[in-house]
Structures are given as C-alpha cells and as structure tokens.
Design a protein around this motif. Structure first.
Motif, short mmCIF file in Angstrom:
data_model
loop_
_atom_site.label_atom_id
_atom_site.label_comp_id
_atom_site.label_asym_id
_atom_site.label_seq_id
_atom_site.Cartn_x
_atom_site.Cartn_y
_atom_site.Cartn_z
N TRP A 6 56.54 57.11 15.66
CA TRP A 6 58.07 56.43 15.17
C TRP A 6 58.17 55.47 14.20
CZ3 TRP A 6 60.76 56.45 20.96
CH2 TRP A 6 60.48 57.87 21.24
N LYS A 7 56.98 54.89 14.00
CA LYS A 7 57.16 53.58 13.03
C LYS A 7 58.21 52.79 13.66
CE LYS A 7 55.81 56.57 9.30
NZ LYS A 7 55.85 56.83 7.70
N MET A 8 58.84 51.84 13.01
CA MET A 8 59.90 50.98 13.57
C MET A 8 61.17 51.60 13.67
SD MET A 8 60.28 46.83 12.39
CE MET A 8 61.59 47.18 11.18
N TYR A 16 44.08 62.20 7.58
CA TYR A 16 44.30 62.24 5.98
C TYR A 16 45.70 62.27 5.55
CZ TYR A 16 44.63 63.93 1.32
OH TYR A 16 45.22 64.05 -0.14
N GLU A 17 46.39 61.19 5.04
CA GLU A 17 47.51 61.20 4.75
C GLU A 17 47.80 60.77 3.22
OE1 GLU A 17 50.19 60.49 8.29
OE2 GLU A 17 49.55 58.62 7.77
N PRO A 18 47.87 61.55 2.55
CA PRO A 18 48.08 61.17 0.89
C PRO A 18 49.41 60.23 0.89
CG PRO A 18 48.27 63.72 1.25
CD PRO A 18 48.13 63.05 2.34
N LEU A 36 49.79 64.47 11.87
CA LEU A 36 50.24 63.07 12.37
C LEU A 36 51.74 63.24 11.73
CD1 LEU A 36 50.41 60.21 13.36
CD2 LEU A 36 48.85 59.63 11.30
N VAL A 37 52.66 63.01 12.28
CA VAL A 37 53.93 63.46 11.82
C VAL A 37 54.84 62.12 11.97
CG1 VAL A 37 56.14 64.87 12.33
CG2 VAL A 37 53.83 65.41 12.94
N GLY A 38 55.55 61.69 11.00
CA GLY A 38 56.39 60.66 10.94
C GLY A 38 57.80 60.94 11.00
N TRP A 83 51.36 59.44 -1.38
CA TRP A 83 52.54 60.01 -2.21
C TRP A 83 53.08 61.09 -1.15
CZ3 TRP A 83 51.73 65.18 -3.19
CH2 TRP A 83 50.50 65.64 -3.05
N ALA A 84 52.68 61.62 -0.33
CA ALA A 84 53.39 62.65 0.63
C ALA A 84 54.07 62.15 1.97
CB ALA A 84 52.33 63.71 1.03
N ILE A 85 53.86 60.91 2.11
CA ILE A 85 54.40 60.08 3.05
C ILE A 85 55.90 59.90 3.24
CG2 ILE A 85 54.38 58.00 4.93
CD1 ILE A 85 51.67 58.09 4.60
N GLY A 86 56.71 60.36 3.93
CA GLY A 86 58.22 60.24 3.67
C GLY A 86 58.85 60.88 2.37
N SER A 87 58.13 61.50 1.66
CA SER A 87 58.68 61.81 0.29
C SER A 87 59.12 63.36 0.18
CB SER A 87 57.54 61.74 -0.74
OG SER A 87 56.43 62.78 -0.53
N GLY A 145 51.77 63.56 6.49
CA GLY A 145 52.75 63.47 5.01
C GLY A 145 53.62 64.58 5.03
N SER A 146 54.85 64.16 5.40
CA SER A 146 56.01 65.17 5.35
C SER A 146 55.62 66.50 5.95
CB SER A 146 56.19 65.42 3.60
OG SER A 146 56.81 64.44 3.14
N VAL A 147 55.14 66.52 7.10
CA VAL A 147 55.12 67.39 8.19
C VAL A 147 56.42 67.75 8.47
CG1 VAL A 147 53.92 68.50 10.04
CG2 VAL A 147 52.55 67.23 8.43
N LYS A 148 56.90 69.22 8.56
CA LYS A 148 58.02 69.46 9.28
C LYS A 148 57.83 70.65 9.83
CE LYS A 148 60.28 66.61 6.61
NZ LYS A 148 59.82 65.22 6.77
N SER A 174 48.69 53.66 5.90
CA SER A 174 48.93 53.27 4.29
C SER A 174 50.18 52.27 4.35
CB SER A 174 49.23 54.36 3.69
OG SER A 174 50.23 55.02 3.87
N GLU A 175 51.19 52.29 5.35
CA GLU A 175 52.19 51.24 5.11
C GLU A 175 51.69 49.85 5.46
OE1 GLU A 175 54.84 53.44 7.78
OE2 GLU A 175 55.08 54.82 5.91
N ARG A 176 50.62 49.80 6.55
CA ARG A 176 49.96 48.65 6.71
C ARG A 176 48.89 48.21 5.61
NH1 ARG A 176 51.46 46.33 11.21
NH2 ARG A 176 50.04 44.82 10.75
P1 PGA Z 1 56.16 61.48 7.28
O1 PGA Z 1 55.23 60.37 7.59
O2 PGA Z 1 55.95 62.37 8.16
O3 PGA Z 1 57.70 60.78 7.50
O4 PGA Z 1 55.90 61.93 5.75
C1 PGA Z 1 53.74 60.53 8.19
C2 PGA Z 1 53.16 59.39 8.67
O5 PGA Z 1 53.50 58.03 7.84
O6 PGA Z 1 52.20 59.07 9.25
#
Ligand code: PGA
Length: 262
Positions: free
Chosen positions: A22-24, A175-177, A241-243, A179-183, A221-224, A107-109
C-alpha cells in the motif's frame, strides 16, 4: 489461463504469491474493504499465498480483520534490534505485531531515503533474526535499462545485499524495474522471464542449486488485473508485488483470483 503454468513440482516452496504494497496510502475504511474481499477469496494457502503490506499504523487492525485469511507484511524495518533510532521500527517489533514478512530495499527507499546495499543486507539479517521472511526488492533504473546494464545491476544488488545467513533461510526476491513502478510501463514478458532466469541462475551459483531453484522470485511494476496473467504464467515468476492496484479491493481481488487459477 488456468493450467498454463508448469510449476516445478520438485520445489514445492514455489507457489504463487501475491503481495499488496500500500505504500503510504490507505486508512481504516480501506482495511475493512480488504477484509471483506479476503473473506470472499479462496483460502487454501497450498495453492497461493496472499500478503498485505499496509502502513505500520494499520498493521494491527489489518491483522485482526484478516484473522489469518491473508498474511501480513511490513514495508520496511530497521537493521538494529533496538536503540536510539527515533522514528524507526525493528523487525522484532513487526514480528510481535503478527507480520510474517517484511519488504526490504524497495527502490523508493533506495532512491528517496538513500538506502544502500549495505543497509539492505543489515535489514535482511535483522528480519531473519526476528523470524520474518524478507522480500528483497531489486531492479534497474531507466538509465541502467537503456545502457543494457540490467543483469549486472541485479547481480550487484543481490551480491552486496544478501547476507551469508540467507542461505539457511527463505528470502523472497522481487524484481521491480524502477522505470516500471507506478508508470504504467512494463517490460515484455520475455524480458521479465530473462531477468528472472538470470536472478535464479545467480542464486543457484551464490547459494546452491537446490536453494536457488526453490527460491520464490516475484515480478513487480505496474501489475494490473489485465496484465497479471502475462507475468504469473512465466516459468520463473512465482508471484507479483503490486503497488497501485493493491489499493483497489476489486482490482486486487482480480489479481488474487489469477494467482489461485494457476
Ligand atoms: P506499482 O508499484 O504496482 O504501482 O507499479 C509496485 C511497487 O512499487 O512495488
């Protein structure tokens, strides 16, 4: 999609894992909505495992509401057992809260908080000592991706981040590229499989073949809901791993259903 996945039956530890980070974000109402969704989902942990990682203030209420249906993870921990570290939370405290897992090295940390591989290694050691299973995040930046430095980056993060104690215990790799996170961008399934194969080969060499082949390696990374099957069905992808999509109970439930349908 059902039936397409060929699980390596000689490594029973490898079964589908869905982690919602869930992040913050989130509040008590969202926790309630997830508990209601969890109650509607299949609850056989033999075929898949679902883990929620809410912010720390919601860990306790999430644990109570989930009442064992899904597992609980924290999003980070400190490397020390206790001490004068204002604002920090130890792995032991998280274990006492009922967490089974902790995400380490997101990667955010790494980028926003300046976490180095050495910090990550200390956190994994602390998590293992507290009886938690670390979920270690690794991944290349866009610049590294464009410079074709993905494999070397992943190997370096694993080499410097994994403590020697990890050979005795489970460490989940995500494994979370970056550039794929939240993009909304993702690598192709072929690229993901190549990276996971590379990670597994590294683990087999770094640890041993049995341990490397048994390790769970997640993609994030942008899993939907509409792309999760593309990743989950890959030979060396053991979960996701889903954000962002983990903040929507309906979307997350769709992802969970995909994992149970494998
Ligand atoms: P995302 O985040 O699914 O919103 O791309 C993944 C994550 O940061 O673990």
């Amino acid at each position: 999609m059902s039936g397409q996945k060929q699980w390596p039956t000689q490594y029973p530890a490898r079964r589908a894992m869905v982690v919602g980070n869930w992040k913050m974000h989130g509040d008590v109402a969202l926790t309630r909505a997830f508990a209601a969704e969890a109650a509607r989902q299949p609850n056989t942990r033999d075929s898949a495992e679902v883990i929620l990682a809410p912010p720390v203030p919601f860990l306790d209420i999430t644990r109570n509401m989930l009442s064992g249906m899904w597992s609980l993870a924290a999003q980070d921990c400190h490397w020390a057992q206790s001490g004068a570290y204002t604002g920090e939370i130890s792995a032991e405290m998280l274990a006492e809260f009922g967490c089974g897992y902790v995400i380490v090295g997101h990667s955010e940390r790494r980028i926003l908080m300046g976490e180095t591989d050495e910090y990550v290694q200390g956190k994994i050691e602390a998590a293992l000592a507290a009886g938690l299973t670390p979920i270690m995040c690794i991944g290349e930046t866009l610049a590294q991706h464009q410079a074709q430095e993905t494999f070397i980056t992943l190997a370096s993060q694993l080499y410097h981040g994994l403590p020697s104690s990890a050979v005795q215990r489970e460490v989940v790799i995500a494994y979370e590229p970056v550039w794929a996170i939240g993009s909304g961008l993702t690598p192709t399934p072929e690229e993901v499989q190549d990276c996971h194969d590379h990670i597994r080969t590294f683990l087999c060499t770094h640890w041993n073949a049995q341990k490397g082949e048994s390790a769970r390696v997640l993609y994030g990374g942008s899993v939907k809901p509409d792309n999760v099957a593309d990743f989950l069905t890959l030979a060396d992808v053991d979960g996701v791993l889903v954000g962002g999509a983990s903040l929507d109970p309906t979307a997350f439930a769709d992802i969970v259903r995909s994992a149970f349908a494998l």
